[in-house]
Each structure stands twice: as structure tokens, then as C-alpha cells.
Design an enzyme around this catalytic site. Structure first.
Site, PDB file in Angstrom:
ATOM      1  CE  LYS A 116      -4.328  -1.594   2.041  1.00  0.00           C
ATOM      2  NZ  LYS A 116      -5.269  -1.475   3.158  1.00  0.00           N
ATOM      3  CE  LYS A 198      -5.975  -8.030  -1.869  1.00  0.00           C
ATOM      4  NZ  LYS A 198      -6.290  -7.781  -0.502  1.00  0.00           N
ATOM      5  CE  LYS A 201     -13.069  -3.381  -0.124  1.00  0.00           C
ATOM      6  NZ  LYS A 201     -14.067  -3.827   0.818  1.00  0.00           N
TER       7      LYS A 201
HETATM    8  P1  AMP Z   1     -11.304  -5.891   2.771  1.00  0.00           P
HETATM    9  O1  AMP Z   1     -12.217  -5.632   1.639  1.00  0.00           O
HETATM   10  O2  AMP Z   1      -9.875  -5.665   2.449  1.00  0.00           O
HETATM   11  O3  AMP Z   1     -11.746  -5.253   4.041  1.00  0.00           O
HETATM   12  O4  AMP Z   1     -11.398  -7.465   3.028  1.00  0.00           O
HETATM   13  C1  AMP Z   1     -12.480  -8.039   3.719  1.00  0.00           C
HETATM   14  C2  AMP Z   1     -12.346  -9.546   3.776  1.00  0.00           C
HETATM   15  O5  AMP Z   1     -12.374 -10.099   2.469  1.00  0.00           O
HETATM   16  C3  AMP Z   1     -11.029 -10.016   4.409  1.00  0.00           C
HETATM   17  O6  AMP Z   1     -11.271 -11.176   5.176  1.00  0.00           O
HETATM   18  C4  AMP Z   1     -10.176 -10.332   3.219  1.00  0.00           C
HETATM   19  O7  AMP Z   1      -9.195 -11.297   3.502  1.00  0.00           O
HETATM   20  C5  AMP Z   1     -11.210 -10.883   2.248  1.00  0.00           C
HETATM   21  N1  AMP Z   1     -10.790 -10.695   0.864  1.00  0.00           N
HETATM   22  C6  AMP Z   1     -10.587  -9.521   0.216  1.00  0.00           C
HETATM   23  N2  AMP Z   1     -10.210  -9.741  -1.056  1.00  0.00           N
HETATM   24  C7  AMP Z   1     -10.156 -11.099  -1.210  1.00  0.00           C
HETATM   25  C8  AMP Z   1      -9.821 -11.968  -2.298  1.00  0.00           C
HETATM   26  N3  AMP Z   1      -9.472 -11.487  -3.480  1.00  0.00           N
HETATM   27  N4  AMP Z   1      -9.885 -13.287  -2.079  1.00  0.00           N
HETATM   28  C9  AMP Z   1     -10.244 -13.791  -0.879  1.00  0.00           C
HETATM   29  N5  AMP Z   1     -10.570 -13.038   0.170  1.00  0.00           N
HETATM   30  C10 AMP Z   1     -10.532 -11.703   0.020  1.00  0.00           C
END
Ligand code: AMP
Ligand code: TRP
Length: 335
Positions: A116, A198, A201
Site C-alpha cells: 500500500k 488478488k 475493489k
Molecule cells: P477488505 O475488503 O480488504 O476489508 O477485506 C475483507 C475480507 O475479504 C477479508 O477477510 C479479506 O481477507 C477478504 N478478501 C478480500 N479480497 C479477497 C480476495 N481477493 N480473495 C479472498 N478473500 C478476500
């Protein structure tokens, strides 16, 4: 473990954008599978979201939308405690106490911070650096036994375990040391455009991710455009990372095994595979999308959930924080 002998879950998602299929398959789907067995705390972690620049009005909307998506995905708001992180001030307070026990070197090693900080050099703020400590505070406040998350949170979770042990050893048994829970096959859903990265968003290429709240046509188009390879056979191997990712998604959504899917497409091309896969994904997301739209029109209902959630969360959080302050040597408030 809570007073009723039930084990406790904590997990959170940042309201920093729209929820993706990666969030759903990596985290929320596990929550829905585990919610009956555990006492669960699920949070919209807005304090984490502001470690990168956010527009205030957009952040407010995304926080409510995220709540609606949790429920639309099948999280039962009656059975679970769903709340907004910034409504429970104990998170910020425990974060501070834990910051004083975290080594700079530990945070310097965090790969998410390294990634980041490369992207946002102009806003390299201290919050981004100490982000994993706040996450540890989230988890440890509720004495969580289990934390269902995607693979990208493994290193952060390791720090939470380390800090729990460090505090317990320095003072006395205070925190439960939490375990991670990672789904098989979808702990790391990859980008549809760059299958070695990965699905995220914050990707500038919107064809890389599927949003829970986009329309069906868009989802179908994105799946059909997903990057594959020139081999032309549906196999599940590291040499075909694009296809491997699509098979993992297909498998998780349809509850068919990877082996069954590979067999189903023996001798068939990618077109047939993608067509069927798109249908399965769209079908699964249809009810989520309908429920989501309905919920967003019922703001009062959503408000009631996050108010009740924070009130319940705060009681549990305060119990832990009091204990921590006492052990650290702070004088208890007498007012
Ligand atoms: P975040 O959107 O970064 O707050 O992520 C929220 C949850 O979604 C966390 O548990 C992340 O590990 C999971 N997550 C986000 N992106 C992915 C992805 N591409 N594959 C699997 N899990 C994800
Ligand atoms: N850092 C997590 C993410 O970006 C979100 C998060 C914050 C979280 N606090 C948490 C996840 C506590 C699990 C437990 O995905």
C-alpha cells in the site's frame, strides 16, 4: 469462549469500496457457514478504511451499503452482533495500548503495508503503518477464538496472536489467542484480468473484479472476458492460473468439486465453460442482489441493527478494556 460456553468469532470488512466476489468467497461465505455454531461479532471497519483517502459522504454510504450486503449474503442480524467499528470507542483505546507493545520491526515486515505504501507515497500516514495493531485490538477485545478471513490477512492475524501472547506473558492471562479460518480454494480469489494478483475493489481495471451489487449483464461480460490462456483445455493447474481461479470460483459457488468440474468440461472449450460458469454465478448472486436492493430502501431497519449491534459490542469490549487498563496500571475511573 463466551459465558454460554459458545466459541466467539470476530471479523470485519472495510467500507472502502463496493464488496467484491473475493470478499464474499474469501470471508462472508465462511461467516454464513459458521454463524450457527459460534457467537459472532461482524464489523464494518470504518476506522481501518480511513488509512487511505476517503470522501466523507461516500464513506458514510458505503458503510450502510456494506451492512446491507452482510445481511443480503445471509448473515442473520438477530443472531449475530453487527456494528460500526467507530461506534465502539474501545477499539481505538485498546489499539493505543497495543501500539506501545508492538515493535517497529514487526510492522515494517507487513507485506500489505509495503504494497500500500508503494501505491500511496503521497499519503504515507502513520495509521497505515499501525493498521495491523488496530486489527489486533478488534479481535482481542471480543476474546475471539476464530477469525474467518481471506489469505491476505494471515500476516495480520499472526501479529494479533503474537500480541495476545506478549500481553498474557507480561501481565497475566488476559486475551484468548485467536486462530484464523481460511476457506479452501477461495482464500485468495484472483483478478479476472491479472490472475497472479488478488481480486481487489481498489483495482483500477474494473474488469478484474465482480461486484456483488453490479447488474447481471456486467457480471456475465466480465466472466466472458476473463483472461485464460492458449492451451484450450479445462485443467486445474498452476500453468493455467486464470482458469484455475475460475474453476475455484465455480466450485465454491456451485458446491461441485474441482474434479467434477474438470470432468464436466473434458473435450469442451473455454466458451462453454465460461457460459455455464457465468450462469451459475449470476444465479447465486441474484437473490443477494434483490435482498440488497430491498434492504437499502429500509434505512430505519438498518439503523436499528447497527445501533443495537454497537450497544451489545460495547459491553463485551468494555469488559476486556477494563481488565487491560487495570493490568497496565491505570487508575480506575470513579465517575
Ligand atoms: P477488505 O475488503 O480488504 O476489508 O477485506 C475483507 C475480507 O475479504 C477479508 O477477510 C479479506 O481477507 C477478504 N478478501 C478480500 N479480497 C479477497 C480476495 N481477493 N480473495 C479472498 N478473500 C478476500
Ligand atoms: N484488515 C481486514 C481487511 O482488510 C479488515 C479487518 C479489520 C479485519 N479488522 C479485522 C478482519 C478484524 C478480521 C478481523 O480485510
Amino acid at each position: 469462549m463466551n459465558e454460554q460456553g459458545k466459541k466467539v468469532i470476530f471479523s470485519g470488512v472495510q467500507p472502502s469500496g463496493k464488496m467484491t466476489l473475493g470478499n464474499y468467497l474469501g470471508a462472508i461465505k465462511s461467516w454464513t457457514n459458521l454463524q450457527n455454531e459460534y457467537e459472532c461479532f461482524f464489523s464494518m471497519v470504518d476506522m481501518h478504511a480511513i488509512t487511505v483517502p476517503q470522501d466523507p459522504e461516500v464513506l458514510r454510504n458505503q458503510t450502510i451499503e456494506l451492512l446491507a450486503q452482510f445481511i443480503a449474503c445471509g448473515i442473520d442480524p438477530e443472531q449475530n452482533t453487527i456494528f460500526i467499528q467507530s461506534h465502539v470507542h474501545q477499539h481505538a483505546e485498546l489499539n493505543w495500548a497495543l501500539c506501545t507493545m508492538t515493535y517497529m520491526g514487526e510492522l515494517n515486515r507487513m507485506t500489505q503495508f509495503k504494497d500500500k505504501s508503494k501505491k500511496s507515497e503521497a499519503n504515507l500516514n502513520a495509521g497505515l503503518f499501525t493498521y495491523p495493531v488496530l486489527m489486533a485490538a478488534d479481535i482481542l477485545l471480543y476474546q475471539a477464538d476464530l477469525v474467518p478471513v481471506g489469505d491476505d490477512q494471515k500476516q495480520h492475524l499472526e501479529l494479533a496472536r503474537e500480541l495476545a501472547n506478549r500481553f498474557n506473558n507480561k501481565y497475566s492471562e488476559t486475551f484468548v489467542v485467536p486462530d484464523g479460518y481460511f476457506p479452501k480454494g477461495t482464500a485468495r480469489v484472483m483478478s479476472l484480468q491479472e490472475p497472479l494478483n488478488k481480486m481487489s475493489k481498489s483495482d483500477s481495471n474494473e474488469n478484474g473484479y465482480i461486484l456483488l451489487a453490479e447488474d447481471e449483464k456486467t457480471t456475465i461480460k466480465k466472466i466472458k472476458r476473463a483472461v485464460t490462456d492458449s492451451i484450450g483445455e479445462v485443467n486445474y493447474t498452476d500453468e493455467q492460473p486464470g482458469l484455475k481461479n475460475l474453476i475455484n470460483i465455480y466450485s465454491a459457488i456451485s458446491d461441485k468439486t474441482v474434479e467434477d468440474i474438470v470432468k464436466m468440461y473434458e473435450g469442451k472449450g473455454y466458451g462453454a465453460f465460461k457460459g455455464d460458469m457465468a450462469e451459475v454465478v449470476v444465479e447465486k448472486l441474484r437473490s443477494i442482489r434483490e435482498k440488497y436492493k430491498y434492504l437499502l430502501e429500509n434505512r430505519d431497519y438498518l439503523e436499528q441493527i447497527y445501533v443495537k449491534g454497537a450497544q451489545k459490542a460495547e459491553v463485551r469490549a468494555e469488559k476486556t478494556l477494563k481488565d487491560v487498563y487495570d493490568k497496565i496500571g491505570f487508575i480506575p475511573r470513579k465517575f
